[in-house]
Write a protein that holds these residues in place. Structure first.
Motif, short mmCIF file in Angstrom:
data_model
loop_
_atom_site.label_atom_id
_atom_site.label_comp_id
_atom_site.label_asym_id
_atom_site.label_seq_id
_atom_site.Cartn_x
_atom_site.Cartn_y
_atom_site.Cartn_z
N TRP A 129 -9.16 28.98 -11.99
CA TRP A 129 -8.53 27.90 -11.23
C TRP A 129 -7.65 28.52 -10.15
O TRP A 129 -6.55 29.00 -10.43
CB TRP A 129 -7.71 27.01 -12.16
N GLN A 154 -11.44 34.39 -2.68
CA GLN A 154 -12.70 33.70 -2.86
C GLN A 154 -13.88 34.68 -2.86
O GLN A 154 -14.82 34.54 -3.65
CB GLN A 154 -12.91 32.64 -1.77
N PRO A 164 -17.50 28.16 -6.35
CA PRO A 164 -16.49 27.11 -6.26
C PRO A 164 -17.04 25.73 -6.59
O PRO A 164 -18.16 25.39 -6.26
CB PRO A 164 -16.05 27.17 -4.79
N GLY A 165 -16.19 24.95 -7.25
CA GLY A 165 -16.45 23.54 -7.46
C GLY A 165 -15.66 22.74 -6.44
O GLY A 165 -15.18 23.29 -5.44
N ASP A 166 -15.52 21.46 -6.69
CA ASP A 166 -14.77 20.61 -5.78
C ASP A 166 -13.28 20.86 -5.90
O ASP A 166 -12.73 20.88 -7.01
CB ASP A 166 -15.05 19.13 -6.08
N SER A 167 -12.62 21.02 -4.76
CA SER A 167 -11.17 21.22 -4.73
C SER A 167 -10.45 19.91 -4.98
O SER A 167 -10.97 18.83 -4.66
CB SER A 167 -10.74 21.78 -3.37
N ARG A 168 -9.26 20.03 -5.53
CA ARG A 168 -8.40 18.87 -5.77
C ARG A 168 -7.08 19.09 -5.06
O ARG A 168 -6.49 20.18 -5.13
CB ARG A 168 -8.18 18.73 -7.28
N THR A 177 -4.05 23.01 -2.72
CA THR A 177 -5.23 22.58 -3.46
C THR A 177 -5.47 23.50 -4.66
O THR A 177 -4.95 24.62 -4.71
CB THR A 177 -6.50 22.63 -2.58
N THR A 179 -8.97 24.87 -6.79
CA THR A 179 -10.43 24.89 -6.82
C THR A 179 -10.89 25.60 -8.08
O THR A 179 -10.46 26.73 -8.34
CB THR A 179 -11.00 25.64 -5.59
N TRP A 181 -13.38 27.80 -9.91
CA TRP A 181 -14.47 28.75 -9.67
C TRP A 181 -15.13 28.99 -11.02
O TRP A 181 -14.52 29.55 -11.92
CB TRP A 181 -13.91 30.05 -9.08
#
Length: 186
Positions: A129, A154, A164-168, A177, A179, A181
């Motif tokens: 994360w 990254q 990576p998945g969707d960032s929040r 944010t 993200t 991983w």
């Protein structure tokens, strides 16, 4: 066979640093939204692993089982100051022995740093994360991974089989944010 998942957690500056030049996490990297995300994640973890400078220092900290990575002991030892803490020297014992010493036999292991500790688990993370504070720069700071700043955090994660998945969004004003991983399955 024990069932473990290993998750990493960190917040970094725009230049990939987790601490300033003196090795301290500055106030500039502390955001309420990230703090809430981090505390909630640790509240659900079964075991926390970190170096001697990475203790989270939150209200539930003393209730959590943890492994503190140190070179001050030969292998594995009880922490005389904390009954829920195991001290571990990676050059004197394998991680699995330290983990077993804690009495945790399944669940989520949260790796919270510092850089050497993050690097030790790089090829074992299920999810890392990565929180980012894009408005913060820490020139001459302490990089999150040994490959930074040659590479971005990254790029390091990607090189180790994470995607990576969707960032929040954690802090709209500061653009912070997180993200996830996640390990790419072959």
């Amino acid at each position: 066979m024990p069932a473990f998942r290993i998750d990493g957690y960190v917040i970094v500056s725009a230049d990939g640093m987790l601490a300033d030049a003196s090795g301290v996490m500055p106030e500039a990297l502390k955001f309420e939204g990230d703090k809430q995300f981090f505390i909630a994640a640790l509240d659900h973890a079964d075991l926390i692993v970190h170096g001697r400078h990475s203790h989270e220092g939150h209200p539930n900290s003393d209730r959590r089982k943890r492994i503190v990575v140190t070179r001050k002991i030969a292998g594995i030892a009880e922490d005389p100051a904390s009954p829920k803490t195991t001290l571990w020297n990676p050059s004197g014992a394998p991680f699995e022995a330290a983990r077993d010493h804690t009495g945790v036999h399944s669940g989520t292991i949260a790796i919270i740093g510092g850089p050497d500790v993050f690097d030790m688990f790089m090829d074992r993370y299920d999810t890392f994360w990565l929180s980012q504070a894009p408005k913060v720069r820490l020139p001459d700071g302490e990089p999150v991974f040994s490959g930074v700043p040659r590479q971005t955090p990254q790029e390091v994660l990607s090189d180790h089989g994470l995607a990576p998945g969707d960032s929040r969004l954690l802090d709209a004003i500061n653009g912070v944010t997180v993200t996830p991983w996640r390990r790419i399955e072959p």
